[in-house]
Design an enzyme around this catalytic site. Structure first.
Site, PDB file in Angstrom:
ATOM      1  N   SER A  50       1.518  42.444  59.745  1.00 51.70           N
ATOM      2  CA  SER A  50       2.295  41.199  59.777  1.00 51.70           C
ATOM      3  C   SER A  50       3.306  41.193  58.638  1.00 51.70           C
ATOM      4  CB  SER A  50       1.366  39.980  59.666  1.00 51.70           C
ATOM      5  OG  SER A  50       0.509  40.102  58.553  1.00 51.70           O
ATOM      6  N   ASP A  88      -3.841  47.915  57.702  1.00 54.17           N
ATOM      7  CA  ASP A  88      -3.522  48.015  59.127  1.00 54.17           C
ATOM      8  C   ASP A  88      -2.804  49.326  59.432  1.00 54.17           C
ATOM      9  OD1 ASP A  88      -4.061  46.242  61.175  1.00 54.17           O
ATOM     10  OD2 ASP A  88      -2.463  44.847  60.626  1.00 54.17           O
ATOM     11  N   LYS A 118      -7.539  49.270  59.873  1.00 55.80           N
ATOM     12  CA  LYS A 118      -7.696  48.454  61.088  1.00 55.80           C
ATOM     13  C   LYS A 118      -6.796  48.999  62.184  1.00 55.80           C
ATOM     14  CE  LYS A 118      -6.110  43.982  61.439  1.00 55.80           C
ATOM     15  NZ  LYS A 118      -5.133  44.086  62.526  1.00 55.80           N
ATOM     16  N   GLU A 120      -5.564  48.205  66.366  1.00 53.64           N
ATOM     17  CA  GLU A 120      -5.568  47.256  67.480  1.00 53.64           C
ATOM     18  C   GLU A 120      -5.992  47.960  68.762  1.00 53.64           C
ATOM     19  OE1 GLU A 120      -1.889  45.090  67.953  1.00 53.64           O
ATOM     20  OE2 GLU A 120      -1.900  44.412  65.865  1.00 53.64           O
ATOM     21  N   GLU A 187      -8.303  37.814  67.792  1.00 54.57           N
ATOM     22  CA  GLU A 187      -7.116  36.972  67.561  1.00 54.57           C
ATOM     23  C   GLU A 187      -6.759  36.140  68.788  1.00 54.57           C
ATOM     24  OE1 GLU A 187      -3.749  38.886  65.737  1.00 54.57           O
ATOM     25  OE2 GLU A 187      -2.441  37.179  66.130  1.00 54.57           O
TER      26      GLU A 187
HETATM   27  O1  KIV Z   1      -1.311  41.958  60.586  1.00 55.63           O
HETATM   28  C1  KIV Z   1      -2.066  41.013  60.337  1.00 55.63           C
HETATM   29  O2  KIV Z   1      -1.850  40.204  59.433  1.00 55.63           O
HETATM   30  C2  KIV Z   1      -3.256  40.886  61.169  1.00 55.63           C
HETATM   31  C3  KIV Z   1      -3.989  39.595  61.101  1.00 55.63           C
HETATM   32  C4  KIV Z   1      -3.259  38.581  61.859  1.00 55.63           C
HETATM   33  C5  KIV Z   1      -5.394  39.749  61.559  1.00 55.63           C
HETATM   34  O3  KIV Z   1      -3.576  41.765  61.890  1.00 55.63           O
END
Ligand code: KIV
Length: 275
Positions: A50, A88, A118, A120, A187
């Protein structure tokens, strides 16, 4: 001899062990200084992709690169001491093959020092998640609304609001849990579905626009601080930082223009001459 730091950082197994216990507190951060504040209160600090939208003003997370994630991941590691830092994996860095995922995840772990990554995606990512976890990469999953898929799904709409959609989301959660992920972000999912998934899987669920029944919650820091101009329905604003910044900058600009700043206390006088 190695010197241990005084504060022990939380690990992926520590977070995994929270299942059904006290809720896990997770917040995003992309900077050393905000990470230091989040670290005092949170169990997990997520360096989310994000950052593309929040820091760089991009419309989606799709253009975010591995280099951007590594740079901010390093900053967050420098600022924090205790929280598990999760970075991420950006779009295009892990989906092509499990080997591609391992190479890029290993790079993130080595170059940032973070404790987990993380990714997706649901069932389609299960094989990759198993490959990563068997090779020493702790993985947080992310299901429900997956913003990196925006060009396929068309809009950032909530998921699972029709019963017909539930099977797919439940299968996604189970596949990831069984593949070895230590937790899953859910989410923008209908509340009863997130509650059901939380009851059905053995690893903690971390909700964002999901359910208070999740094992933890995550928000984007700038959204909850009132810095982001537009936020989704699920965001609660806990502050109005934009107003504070606006007032401070307006006062600064006025004082520069009136020459009230810098004052005598902000400038360096000459050293006194020795007698
Ligand atoms: O990128 C991010 O901030 C996220 C959150 C919304 C979980 O993946």
């Amino acid at each position: 001899m190695s010197v241990q730091s005084e504060v022990r950082r939380l690990t992926a197994p520590d977070i995994r062990a929270h299942k059904g216990g006290e809720p896990i507190v997770c917040l995003t951060s992309y900077h050393a200084h905000t990470a230091a504040i989040a670290d005092k209160h949170c169990d997990v600090v997520l360096v989310g992709d994000s950052l593309g939208m929040v820091m760089h003003g991009l419309e989606t997370t799709v253009p975010v690169t591995l280099e951007m994630m590594i740079l901010q991941g390093r900053a967050v590691m420098r600022g924090s001491k205790r929280a598990l830092v999760v970075v991420d994996m950006p779009f295009g860095s892990y989906e092509a093959s499990k080997e591609q995922a391992f190479m890029n995840c290993a790079r993130v772990l080595k170059e940032t020092g973070c404790g987990a990554i993380k990714v997706e995606g649901g069932s389609r990512m299960a094989e990759t998640i198993a490959f990563l976890t068997e090779r020493g990469v702790p993985v947080m999953g992310h299901i429900g609304l997956t913003p990196q898929a925006i060009n396929v799904i068309g809009s950032f709409r909530a998921q699972g609001r029709e019963i017909a959609e539930w099977d797919r989301h439940e299968a996604d959660a189970k596949a990831i849990a069984e593949a070895g992920a230590f937790s899953i972000v859910i989410e923008a999912v209908a509340e009863p579905l997130a509650r059901k998934i939380t009851q059905e899987i053995a690893i903690p669920t971390i909700g964002i626009g999901a359910s208070s029944a999740c094992d933890g919650q995550v928000l984007v820091m700038e959204d909850m601080l009132g810095l982001s101009p537009r936020v989704p329905k699920f965001v609660k604003r806990y502050g109005d930082v934009a107003l504070g910044i606006d007032k401070a900058i307006a006062a600064y600009a006025a004082e520069v223009r009136s020459r009230a700043f810098p004052g005598p206390e902000h400038v360096y006088p000459m050293k006194a001459k020795k007698p």
